[in-house]
Design an enzyme around this catalytic site. Structure first.
Site, PDB file in Angstrom:
ATOM      1  N   ARG A 197      36.218  61.311  50.413  1.00  0.00           N
ATOM      2  CA  ARG A 197      35.765  62.334  49.247  1.00  0.00           C
ATOM      3  C   ARG A 197      36.976  63.638  49.620  1.00  0.00           C
ATOM      4  O   ARG A 197      37.246  63.926  50.798  1.00  0.00           O
ATOM      5  CB  ARG A 197      34.583  63.130  49.489  1.00  0.00           C
ATOM      6  CG  ARG A 197      33.317  62.133  49.150  1.00  0.00           C
ATOM      7  CD  ARG A 197      32.117  62.859  49.140  1.00  0.00           C
ATOM      8  NE  ARG A 197      31.073  61.932  48.810  1.00  0.00           N
ATOM      9  CZ  ARG A 197      30.418  61.084  49.549  1.00  0.00           C
ATOM     10  NH1 ARG A 197      30.659  61.153  50.749  1.00  0.00           N
ATOM     11  NH2 ARG A 197      29.467  60.319  49.011  1.00  0.00           N
ATOM     12  N   ASP A 198      37.525  64.063  48.491  1.00  0.00           N
ATOM     13  CA  ASP A 198      38.631  64.969  48.823  1.00  0.00           C
ATOM     14  C   ASP A 198      37.600  66.341  49.286  1.00  0.00           C
ATOM     15  O   ASP A 198      36.696  66.603  48.854  1.00  0.00           O
ATOM     16  CB  ASP A 198      39.076  65.554  47.410  1.00  0.00           C
ATOM     17  CG  ASP A 198      40.487  66.298  47.654  1.00  0.00           C
ATOM     18  OD1 ASP A 198      41.595  65.732  47.715  1.00  0.00           O
ATOM     19  OD2 ASP A 198      40.236  67.427  48.173  1.00  0.00           O
ATOM     20  N   ILE A 199      38.582  67.115  50.109  1.00  0.00           N
ATOM     21  CA  ILE A 199      37.885  68.094  50.896  1.00  0.00           C
ATOM     22  C   ILE A 199      37.588  69.464  49.878  1.00  0.00           C
ATOM     23  O   ILE A 199      36.883  70.168  50.259  1.00  0.00           O
ATOM     24  CB  ILE A 199      38.446  68.433  52.006  1.00  0.00           C
ATOM     25  CG1 ILE A 199      37.623  69.133  53.036  1.00  0.00           C
ATOM     26  CG2 ILE A 199      39.847  69.446  51.933  1.00  0.00           C
ATOM     27  CD1 ILE A 199      38.375  69.214  54.604  1.00  0.00           C
ATOM     28  N   ASN A 218      49.891  62.758  42.791  1.00  0.00           N
ATOM     29  CA  ASN A 218      50.977  63.917  42.505  1.00  0.00           C
ATOM     30  C   ASN A 218      52.266  63.036  43.392  1.00  0.00           C
ATOM     31  O   ASN A 218      52.126  62.436  44.449  1.00  0.00           O
ATOM     32  CB  ASN A 218      50.658  64.980  43.485  1.00  0.00           C
ATOM     33  CG  ASN A 218      49.481  65.646  42.557  1.00  0.00           C
ATOM     34  OD1 ASN A 218      49.300  65.439  41.296  1.00  0.00           O
ATOM     35  ND2 ASN A 218      48.699  66.219  43.449  1.00  0.00           N
ATOM     36  N   VAL A 246      50.316  65.817  50.881  1.00  0.00           N
ATOM     37  CA  VAL A 246      50.518  64.843  51.910  1.00  0.00           C
ATOM     38  C   VAL A 246      51.253  63.502  51.425  1.00  0.00           C
ATOM     39  O   VAL A 246      51.111  62.963  50.368  1.00  0.00           O
ATOM     40  CB  VAL A 246      48.889  64.313  52.201  1.00  0.00           C
ATOM     41  CG1 VAL A 246      49.096  63.312  53.330  1.00  0.00           C
ATOM     42  CG2 VAL A 246      47.954  65.554  52.457  1.00  0.00           C
ATOM     43  N   HIS A 274      48.781  58.452  47.854  1.00  0.00           N
ATOM     44  CA  HIS A 274      47.134  58.286  47.887  1.00  0.00           C
ATOM     45  C   HIS A 274      46.966  58.858  46.294  1.00  0.00           C
ATOM     46  O   HIS A 274      47.490  59.520  45.664  1.00  0.00           O
ATOM     47  CB  HIS A 274      46.498  59.593  48.567  1.00  0.00           C
ATOM     48  CG  HIS A 274      47.055  61.051  48.579  1.00  0.00           C
ATOM     49  ND1 HIS A 274      48.289  61.078  48.863  1.00  0.00           N
ATOM     50  CD2 HIS A 274      46.661  62.054  47.689  1.00  0.00           C
ATOM     51  CE1 HIS A 274      48.277  62.352  48.691  1.00  0.00           C
ATOM     52  NE2 HIS A 274      47.499  62.863  47.981  1.00  0.00           N
ATOM     53  N   HIS A 292      44.206  60.315  43.648  1.00  0.00           N
ATOM     54  CA  HIS A 292      42.909  61.153  43.356  1.00  0.00           C
ATOM     55  C   HIS A 292      42.319  60.372  42.187  1.00  0.00           C
ATOM     56  O   HIS A 292      42.713  59.965  41.092  1.00  0.00           O
ATOM     57  CB  HIS A 292      43.333  62.362  42.794  1.00  0.00           C
ATOM     58  CG  HIS A 292      44.205  63.300  43.865  1.00  0.00           C
ATOM     59  ND1 HIS A 292      43.718  64.157  44.584  1.00  0.00           N
ATOM     60  CD2 HIS A 292      45.413  63.196  43.982  1.00  0.00           C
ATOM     61  CE1 HIS A 292      44.441  64.812  45.316  1.00  0.00           C
ATOM     62  NE2 HIS A 292      45.607  64.168  45.070  1.00  0.00           N
TER      63      HIS A 292
END
Ligand code: AMP
Length: 115
Positions: free
Chosen positions: A30-32, A87, A96, A100, A102
């Site tokens: 899960r994205d923080i 991104n 980062v 990855h 999203h």
């Protein structure tokens, strides 16, 4: 060698985060800082590719595996519909440099790009 990315450190258990799904080559957390009701990150275990352009050129099957996991997670955590964002480059908001995706889902229909 550069420092391990935050995602490698999560994968190796150095930084606490629940791994909510994984395959041989890909994992998800899960994205923080969620930007949607469901906001997950799908990440290759290898840190070899900095962004989706490098990944697509270097290992298209791994990119396909990421998309498959994103699809299953959207079905499991929302209604199956999702937005997939990579991104690419600091100017586009990438922070980062370990590729990855999203996965944004749940109640996105009213927004257009970027909600
Ligand atoms: P990007 O800005 O596209 O490179 O995405 C990096 C994402 O990682 C951001 O959405 C952050 O909120 C997320 N993030 C950073 N640290 C963590 C962490 N420890 N656990 C989960 N997500 C994180």
């Amino acid at each position: 060698m550069s420092e391990p990315s935050i995602f490698t450190r999560i994968l190796e258990g150095e930084i606490p985060s629940e791994i909510i799904a994984e395959t041989d080559n890909v994992f998800a957390i899960r994205d923080i800082a969620p930007q949607a009701p469901v906001h997950l990150l799908v990440i290759p275990k290898t840190p070899e590719y900095r962004n989706v352009v490098e990944l697509a050129a270097g290992d298209p099957a791994l990119l396909t595996e990421m998309i498959g996991l994103a699809n299953s997670l959207a079905a499991e955590h929302a209604d199956g519909d999702f937005r997939l964002i990579f991104n690419t480059g600091a100017g586009a908001g990438q922070t980062v440099f370990h590729v990855h995706a999203h996965v944004l889902a749940g109640g996105l229909a009213e927004g257009s790009l970027g909600g």
